[in-house]
Design a protein around this motif. Structure first.
Motif, PDB file in Angstrom:
ATOM      1  N   ALA A 148       0.837  -1.206   0.000  1.00 26.86           N
ATOM      2  CA  ALA A 148       0.000   0.000   0.000  1.00 26.86           C
ATOM      3  C   ALA A 148       0.871   1.255   0.000  1.00 26.86           C
ATOM      4  O   ALA A 148       0.595   2.225  -0.714  1.00 26.86           O
ATOM      5  N   TRP A 149       1.935   1.215   0.793  1.00 28.87           N
ATOM      6  CA  TRP A 149       2.839   2.367   0.890  1.00 28.87           C
ATOM      7  C   TRP A 149       3.548   2.599  -0.448  1.00 28.87           C
ATOM      8  O   TRP A 149       3.587   3.723  -0.953  1.00 28.87           O
ATOM      9  N   ASP A 150       4.056   1.531  -1.034  1.00 31.10           N
ATOM     10  CA  ASP A 150       4.783   1.669  -2.303  1.00 31.10           C
ATOM     11  C   ASP A 150       3.844   2.073  -3.442  1.00 31.10           C
ATOM     12  O   ASP A 150       4.166   2.947  -4.239  1.00 31.10           O
ATOM     13  N   ASP A 151       2.682   1.432  -3.506  1.00 27.60           N
ATOM     14  CA  ASP A 151       1.729   1.749  -4.580  1.00 27.60           C
ATOM     15  C   ASP A 151       1.204   3.176  -4.456  1.00 27.60           C
ATOM     16  O   ASP A 151       0.759   3.766  -5.442  1.00 27.60           O
ATOM     17  N   GLY A 152       1.210   3.708  -3.235  1.00 29.00           N
ATOM     18  CA  GLY A 152       0.679   5.062  -3.037  1.00 29.00           C
ATOM     19  C   GLY A 152       1.702   6.156  -3.267  1.00 29.00           C
ATOM     20  O   GLY A 152       1.367   7.337  -3.271  1.00 29.00           O
ATOM     21  N   GLN A 153       2.936   5.760  -3.485  1.00 28.97           N
ATOM     22  CA  GLN A 153       4.021   6.731  -3.620  1.00 28.97           C
ATOM     23  C   GLN A 153       3.732   7.777  -4.701  1.00 28.97           C
ATOM     24  O   GLN A 153       3.866   8.975  -4.475  1.00 28.97           O
ATOM     25  N   TRP A 154       3.273   7.325  -5.867  1.00 29.65           N
ATOM     26  CA  TRP A 154       3.059   8.276  -6.974  1.00 29.65           C
ATOM     27  C   TRP A 154       1.912   9.239  -6.653  1.00 29.65           C
ATOM     28  O   TRP A 154       1.916  10.392  -7.089  1.00 29.65           O
ATOM     29  N   VAL A 155       0.962   8.774  -5.843  1.00 26.36           N
ATOM     30  CA  VAL A 155      -0.153   9.667  -5.478  1.00 26.36           C
ATOM     31  C   VAL A 155       0.359  10.755  -4.537  1.00 26.36           C
ATOM     32  O   VAL A 155       0.082  11.943  -4.719  1.00 26.36           O
ATOM     33  N   ARG A 156       1.129  10.315  -3.517  1.00 21.72           N
ATOM     34  CA  ARG A 156       1.676  11.301  -2.572  1.00 21.72           C
ATOM     35  C   ARG A 156       2.566  12.315  -3.304  1.00 21.72           C
ATOM     36  O   ARG A 156       2.436  13.525  -3.104  1.00 21.72           O
ATOM     37  N   ASP A 157       3.432  11.802  -4.165  1.00 20.91           N
ATOM     38  CA  ASP A 157       4.346  12.685  -4.893  1.00 20.91           C
ATOM     39  C   ASP A 157       3.577  13.610  -5.842  1.00 20.91           C
ATOM     40  O   ASP A 157       3.865  14.801  -5.930  1.00 20.91           O
ATOM     41  N   GLY A 158       2.614  13.033  -6.540  1.00 15.35           N
ATOM     42  CA  GLY A 158       1.866  13.806  -7.538  1.00 15.35           C
ATOM     43  C   GLY A 158       1.091  14.948  -6.901  1.00 15.35           C
ATOM     44  O   GLY A 158       1.129  16.096  -7.372  1.00 15.35           O
ATOM     45  N   LEU A 159       0.402  14.648  -5.811  1.00 10.58           N
ATOM     46  CA  LEU A 159      -0.397  15.689  -5.158  1.00 10.58           C
ATOM     47  C   LEU A 159       0.495  16.781  -4.577  1.00 10.58           C
ATOM     48  O   LEU A 159       0.141  17.952  -4.606  1.00 10.58           O
ATOM     49  N   ALA A 165       0.548  20.687  -5.578  1.00 15.74           N
ATOM     50  CA  ALA A 165       0.370  21.734  -4.559  1.00 15.74           C
ATOM     51  C   ALA A 165       1.506  22.760  -4.643  1.00 15.74           C
ATOM     52  O   ALA A 165       1.280  23.967  -4.554  1.00 15.74           O
ATOM     53  N   ARG A 166       2.724  22.266  -4.844  1.00 11.61           N
ATOM     54  CA  ARG A 166       3.876  23.171  -4.908  1.00 11.61           C
ATOM     55  C   ARG A 166       3.797  24.065  -6.146  1.00 11.61           C
ATOM     56  O   ARG A 166       4.094  25.258  -6.098  1.00 11.61           O
ATOM     57  N   LYS A 167       3.376  23.472  -7.263  1.00  8.38           N
ATOM     58  CA  LYS A 167       3.266  24.222  -8.503  1.00  8.38           C
ATOM     59  C   LYS A 167       2.211  25.321  -8.363  1.00  8.38           C
ATOM     60  O   LYS A 167       2.416  26.465  -8.764  1.00  8.38           O
ATOM     61  N   LYS A 168       1.097  24.951  -7.752  1.00  9.18           N
ATOM     62  CA  LYS A 168       0.015  25.913  -7.553  1.00  9.18           C
ATOM     63  C   LYS A 168       0.475  27.057  -6.651  1.00  9.18           C
ATOM     64  O   LYS A 168       0.195  28.221  -6.902  1.00  9.18           O
ATOM     65  N   ALA A 169       1.195  26.684  -5.569  1.00 12.31           N
ATOM     66  CA  ALA A 169       1.665  27.704  -4.619  1.00 12.31           C
ATOM     67  C   ALA A 169       2.655  28.632  -5.307  1.00 12.31           C
ATOM     68  O   ALA A 169       2.624  29.848  -5.111  1.00 12.31           O
ATOM     69  N   PRO A 202      -1.618  17.593   1.129  1.00 10.42           N
ATOM     70  CA  PRO A 202      -0.710  18.346   0.256  1.00 10.42           C
ATOM     71  C   PRO A 202      -1.065  19.836   0.195  1.00 10.42           C
ATOM     72  O   PRO A 202      -0.180  20.668   0.057  1.00 10.42           O
ATOM     73  N   ASP A 203      -2.349  20.167   0.272  1.00  9.26           N
ATOM     74  CA  ASP A 203      -2.736  21.583   0.214  1.00  9.26           C
ATOM     75  C   ASP A 203      -4.039  21.782   1.000  1.00  9.26           C
ATOM     76  O   ASP A 203      -4.626  20.829   1.513  1.00  9.26           O
ATOM     77  N   ALA A 204      -4.475  23.046   1.060  1.00 11.94           N
ATOM     78  CA  ALA A 204      -5.630  23.396   1.894  1.00 11.94           C
ATOM     79  C   ALA A 204      -6.905  22.687   1.426  1.00 11.94           C
ATOM     80  O   ALA A 204      -7.703  22.211   2.238  1.00 11.94           O
ATOM     81  N   GLU A 205      -7.049  22.604   0.121  1.00 10.44           N
ATOM     82  CA  GLU A 205      -8.261  21.986  -0.421  1.00 10.44           C
ATOM     83  C   GLU A 205      -8.363  20.516   0.028  1.00 10.44           C
ATOM     84  O   GLU A 205      -9.414  20.053   0.466  1.00 10.44           O
TER      85      GLU A 205
END
Lengths: 325, 94
Positions: free
Chosen positions: A299-310, A314-318, B29-32
Motif C-alpha cells: 500500500a505504501w509503495d503503490d501510493g508513492q506516486w499519489v503522494r508525490d503527484g499531489l 500543490a507546490r506548482k500551484k503555490a 498536500p494543500d488546503a483543499e
C-alpha cells in the motif's frame, strides 16, 4: 493490548526536573507537547502511541478482507463504516505521536521495516463471516478495556485521541456482538460457525493484554507516569468477567474447561493463554505476520506516486500564486 | 526536498452559533485536500457544520516557560470580577 510489551526507557535527566515532572503528573495535570518531559517519557510514549496507531491501521486488514463478502448490504455498510473508523483512529494516534517529535514518514517506515510492532491479535486470520462478528465483540471489547482508562493518561494529545476513539469504539463492539448474535440464534450450522470463531479467537484475545504481571517487568515506571493505567492481569480479568455472561447469553461456550466463578475473589478463574504462542507471534511467526507487513508495504509503495503527484501539484500551484502576487 | 505532506491543524464549528474549536490535525498536500480529509477524519458523525484548516507551521504558540509573566499579572486584579463588589440587596439585580 493494542500496545504490548512496551518497555519504559531509562531516563537520565536532572533529578530536580524529574521530581517536578512527577509532581505535575501526581497532581493530575496534563503534560503538553511543548512542556519539559524526561527523554524516557517521550521515547516510551512514541513507541506506545506508535504501536497503538499501527494496530489500528493493520487491524483494518483482517476486517477489510470481508467487506466485499458481507452477507447483506446493511452488514457491508456497517463493516465499511467500522473499518473507516479504524483508519481515523490510526490517524488521531499518529498525530499524537508526531507531537513528540517523530515524523509521520519515520514512524510509518518503522512499521514497514519491522522496527515497530502492532498488536499480536492482527496476525490471526479472519476465516469466515463469524470471525468478523467475533473480532468486533472480542477484539474491540478487549481494546475498550484498555482505552477507557487511557482517556485519563497524563499526555494531553494521547488523552484527547483516546477520548475521541472511545466515543466511536462502542459502535464497533456492538456491531460485532449483533453480527455474532444473529449467527448464534440462526441455523445449527450458523451457530456452529459462531462457536468455532469463539474457539479460535478467545485465547488470542486474552493475549492482547500482554504477558502476565509476574512476567511483565516494565509496568512500574509507565504506571508512575500514567501512560499505563492498569496492569495486564487486571484488565484481562475485567475482560473475562465482562465477556463470560455475554457468551452465555448467546448460548456459546468459552473454550476453557477450567473457567469457573470464584465466589471468594468475586471473579472468574480462567486459564492463561499459551504464552509461548504469544511470544512466537510477536517474533513474527504468527499465521499472518508476513501477509500483514507485505500488504502494508505494498500500500505504501503503490501510493508513492499519489503522494508525490499531489505534493508536486500543490507546490506548482503555490509557486504560481506567489508569481501572480 | 522533504517529501512529506505538511501538517494541518483542523478547527470545526460543531453547530451554528458556536466558535470553531481545535479538534486535531492531519497531513495533506494543500488546503483543499486538508478540508476534504478533515471532513472524512473529523466529521463522520455529524460533528460539524464548518471546517477551518491552518498549516501547522503557520501557528505561533506561547512558550510554557512564559506562563508566569503572561498570566500571573491577572491574578492580582480581582476587581475585574463582578463578585469583587458588594452591592446592597435593596438595589436589586445588577
Amino acid at each position: 493490548m493494542y500496545a504490548q510489551m512496551i518497555k519504559s526507557e531509562a531516563t537520565q535527566d536532572d533529578p530536580e526536573k524529574l521530581a517536578a515532572f512527577q509532581a505535575r503528573i501526581d497532581a493530575g495535570e496534563k503534560i503538553e507537547p511543548k512542556d519539559w518531559m524526561p527523554e524516557g517519557y517521550r521515547k516510551t510514549l512514541i513507541r506506545q502511541i506508535g504501536q497503538h496507531a499501527h494496530s489500528e491501521i493493520v487491524g483494518q486488514l483482517p476486517e477489510g478482507n470481508w467487506i466485499t463478502r458481507a452477507p447483506t448490504l446493511e452488514r457491508k455498510a456497517i463493516l465499511l463504516a467500522k473499518v473507516q473508523d479504524e483508519a481515523g483512529h490510526g490517524l488521531y494516534l499518529y498525530c499524537a505521536a508526531e507531537t513528540l517529535g517523530v515524523s509521520r514518514d519515520e514512524i510509518t517506515e518503522m512499521l514497514l521495516d519491522g522496527r515497530m510492532k502492532y498488536s499480536s491479535i492482527f496476525n490471526y486470520p479472519t476465516l469466515n463471516w463469524a470471525d468478523i462478528g467475533a473480532v468486533g465483540w472480542l477484539v474491540d471489547g478487549a481494546a475498550i478495556m484498555n482505552q477507557v482508562p487511557l482517556q485519563r493518561t497524563s499526555f494531553g494529545p494521547y488523552s484527547r485521541a483516546m477520548i475521541r476513539i472511545c466515543k466511536e469504539e462502542s459502535f464497533h463492539q456492538r456491531q460485532g456482538y449483533d453480527a455474532i448474535r444473529q449467527m448464534a440464534e440462526g441455523t445449527p450450522e450458523q451457530k456452529k460457525m459462531a462457536q468455532d470463531a469463539l474457539n479460535r479467537l478467545w485465547y488470542p484475545s486474552l493475549m492482547m493484554f500482554g504477558p502476565s504481571d509476574k512476567d511483565s517487568v516494565h509496568s512500574a515506571q509507565s504506571m508512575a507516569w500514567k501512560i499505563k493505567m492498569n496492569t495486564n492481569d487486571e484488565l484481562r480479568q475485567k475482560f473475562v468477567d465482562q465477556t463470560v455472561p455475554q457468551a452465555e447469553y448467546l448460548g456459546l461456550t468459552i473454550p476453557d474447561p477450567d473457567l469457573k466463578w470464584n465466589e471468594e475473589r468475586g471473579h472468574y478463574d480462567y486459564t492463561d493463554p499459551d504464552w509461548s504462542e504469544f511470544f512466537d507471534v510477536i517474533k513474527g511467526n504468527g499465521p499472518c505476520n508476513v501477509d500483514r507487513l507485505a500488504a502494508r508495504n505494498k500500500a505504501w509503495d503503490d501510493g508513492q506516486w499519489v503522494r508525490d503527484g499531489l505534493l508536486a501539484h500543490a507546490r506548482k500551484k503555490a509557486a504560481g500564486k506567489h508569481a501572480a502576487e | 526536498m522533504k517529501n512529506e505532506w505538511p501538517l494541518w491543524e483542523i478547527f470545526i464549528r460543531g453547530q451554528h452559533g458556536m466558535s470553531h474549536r481545535h479538534v486535531g490535525s492531519l497531513h495533506a498536500p494543500d488546503a483543499e485536500m486538508a478540508i476534504k480529509n478533515a471532513r472524512d477524519v473529523y466529521t463522520r458523525r455529524n460533528e460539524g457544520v464548518s471546517i477551518w484548516v491552518v498549516e501547522a507551521n503557520h501557528i505561533s504558540a506561547s512558550s510554557p516557560s512564559d506562563k508566569g509573566p503572561l498570566y500571573e499579572p491577572s491574578e492580582s486584579k480581582v476587581y475585574r470580577h463582578p463578585t469583587f463588589f458588594d452591592i446592597p440587596e435593596e438595589v436589586g439585580a445588577m
